[in-house]
Design an enzyme around this catalytic site. Structure first.
Site, short mmCIF file in Angstrom:
data_model
loop_
_atom_site.label_atom_id
_atom_site.label_comp_id
_atom_site.label_asym_id
_atom_site.label_seq_id
_atom_site.Cartn_x
_atom_site.Cartn_y
_atom_site.Cartn_z
N LYS A 175 0.84 -1.19 0.00
CA LYS A 175 0.00 0.00 0.00
C LYS A 175 0.88 1.25 0.00
O LYS A 175 1.42 1.64 1.02
CB LYS A 175 -0.93 0.05 1.21
CG LYS A 175 -2.00 1.15 1.05
CD LYS A 175 -2.45 1.76 2.34
CE LYS A 175 -1.50 2.75 2.93
NZ LYS A 175 -1.39 4.01 2.14
N GLU A 249 9.15 0.97 11.29
CA GLU A 249 10.25 1.93 11.11
C GLU A 249 9.62 3.30 11.18
O GLU A 249 8.93 3.73 10.24
CB GLU A 249 10.96 1.68 9.78
CG GLU A 249 12.34 2.31 9.71
CD GLU A 249 12.28 3.75 9.28
OE1 GLU A 249 12.35 4.63 10.18
OE2 GLU A 249 12.18 4.01 8.09
N CYS A 283 13.60 10.28 7.66
CA CYS A 283 13.39 9.91 9.07
C CYS A 283 14.69 9.93 9.85
O CYS A 283 14.68 10.16 11.06
CB CYS A 283 12.73 8.54 9.16
SG CYS A 283 13.64 7.24 8.29
N GLU A 382 9.75 15.71 15.66
CA GLU A 382 10.19 15.49 14.29
C GLU A 382 9.47 16.49 13.38
O GLU A 382 8.25 16.42 13.20
CB GLU A 382 9.90 14.06 13.84
CG GLU A 382 10.42 13.76 12.45
CD GLU A 382 10.16 12.33 12.01
OE1 GLU A 382 11.06 11.72 11.41
OE2 GLU A 382 9.05 11.82 12.26
#
Length: 483
Positions: A175, A249, A283, A382
């Protein structure tokens, strides 16, 4: 150069088909419709999962050498499409083309070849003698995998899941994110070109509802997810209730620790890609810069000069370092964090808004904050954009403590003229991966995080093991050996 687009398609059971629902995919640099991406329904997901389930028995029993041959062919097909997909990814996400050619064009084929070679030489059974006989420890494919990948490096992150899963003998429902629904079909084209049996790989783009339904589907055996920590927590809750294995992750806020003996020029040049790579939409980006107070002003000035030298503009321009962010929503998120940093009292030394000459597209100027305490939100959250915080420290011990004072633990780096000293310090940082005088994930070594940065590992042999389950076959003493 324009690229050909395949619009509004799903790929399930070895066939492309028109999607009932489509959503526009917007080009990040122009804000114009690039194409129409499929948005999978629950019925589409049911069909794709059913196809993967039907294909599983034959694919898992296919000899490893034959699976390897199919993956080598798939890698060749991906490589032939690399210029197409890398440009398309740049248009979808704003990634500079020089970055995208490597991450979305070159590396996916490398990863497929790596796992094809690994499975071709991998022993699936291990003979272990014991006090009362012996045991065959057997590694078997885990089953049907639901793989969910984000928009930031779509081809690379898909390959990091698909290659080991397919090599292990699993079948997959992939997906992709709606922002990158178009480039994902290149993977389906490569699978078709490689002659993968129908149902072994299925591609069904869609949004959050599509992903949530896939995660909870009764016929999924494992979920592999890359994305935000908040979404990862929800996936973890669902899979925990279902007692379903997962690989997560998730986010990061990685510290780049500059030691007092670091060489100024090479350090700043390295941080150019470590901190600002892919417009900060990585990331593992090193966006918390820890600089020694004895040289703090020197490094702040050098980081400011480096950020000012970055070329902002059309991501398809070979000379551009920073392209637009992926969406209007992402730009507003980043600009909001810049305002939060100002309100917290941090000092902007460069950037801090939208470049004056970028009237169209979702651009944010490379931004550097100085005099930032590690308690500030811009040092803890983040941001996922071209925004750095420079934090002063007094001693190596304090640098370690600041680096570890984070909910995240995905990556990091240490910069020093003394490699032994840097390595010793790196050992004390609580993170899944860390680099010395650079940071780059190693395709042959495990990648992943601890704490709120996730669970499980990708890449390396550990990435293959994540899609296998072990079975112990015990033989009593006196039974014939089965080697």
């Amino acid at each position: 150069m324009a690229v050909d687009l395949v619009e509004g398609k799903l790929f399930a059971d070895g066939k492309f088909r028109d999607a009932d629902n489509v959503e526009p995919v917007i080009e990040a640099a122009t804000e114009k419709v690039l194409g129409l991406g499929a948005s999978a329904t629950r019925a589409d997901i049911d069909d794709a999962v059913a196809a993967a389930r039907r294909a599983l028995p034959d694919w898992r029993s296919t000899p490893a050498a034959d699976r390897a041959k199919a993956l080598f062919t798939l890698a060749d097909a991906l490589e032939a499409l690399a210029l197409h997909t890398s440009e398309l990814c740049s248009r979808e996400t704003g990634a500079p083309i020089t970055y995208s050619r490597q991450a979305n064009g070159f590396l996916p084929a490398v990863i497929f070849r790596y796992y094809a070679g690994l499975i071709d030489t991998f022993d699936i059974e291990e003979f272990r003698p014991s006090l009362v006989g012996h045991t065959l420890v057997r590694r078997e494919p885990i089953g049907v995998v639901g793989a969910i990948v984000p928009w930031n490096v779509p081809q690379l992150l898909a390959a990091m899941k698909l290659a080991p899963a397919l090599a292990a003998g699993c079948t997959v429902v992939l997906k992709p994110a709606p922002e990158t629904a178009l480039d994902a079909l290149a993977i389906a084209e490569a699978a078709e070109e490689a002659g993968l049996p129908p149902g072994v790989l299925n591609v069904i783009p869609g949004g959050r509802e599509t992903g949530a339904y896939l995660v909870g589907h009764r016929d999924i055996d494992k979920v592999a997810f890359t994305g935000s920590t908040d979404t990862g927590r929800l996936i973890g809750q669902t899979c925990g209730q279902l007692v379903r294995p997962i690989t997560l992750e998730l986010g990061g806020k990685s510290a780049a620790i500059i030691l007092d003996d670091a060489q100024l020029g090479p350090t700043i040049q390295g941080l150019r890609s470590v901190s600002f790579g892919n417009n900060g939409q990585l990331c593992y980006a090193g966006t918390r810069i820890l600089a020694p107070r004895s040289r703090y002003g020197e490094f702040v000035d050098a980081l400011t000069e480096m950020a000012d030298d970055l070329v902002v503009g059309n991501p398809l321009d070979e000379n551009v370092d920073i392209g637009p962010l992926v969406s209007s929503r992402q730009r507003e998120r980043v600009l909001n964090y810049i305002e939060i940093g100002k309100a917290e009292g941090a000092r902007i030394v460069t950037g801090g808004g939208v470049p004056a000459d970028c009237r169209r597209g979702w651009y944010v100027a490379p931004t550097v904050f100085a005099d930032v305490p590690n308690s500030a939100r811009i040092a803890r959250d983040e941001i996922f954009g071209p925004v750095l915080t420079v934090i002063p420290y007094e001693s190596d011990r304090e640098a370690i403590d600041i680096a570890n004072d984070s909910e995240f633990g995905l990556a990091g780096s240490v910069w020093s003229s003394d490699e032994a000293r840097a390595t010793q310090l790196a050992r004390a940082v609580h993170t899944g991966t860390i680099g010395i005088n650079m940071y780059q994930p190693d395709l042959g070594a495990p990648f992943g995080g601890i704490k709120a940065s996730g669970f499980g590992r990708e890449l390396g042999p550990e990435g293959l093991a994540a899609y296998q389950t072990t079975k112990s076959i015990f033989h009593a003493a006196g039974a014939a050996a089965a080697r």
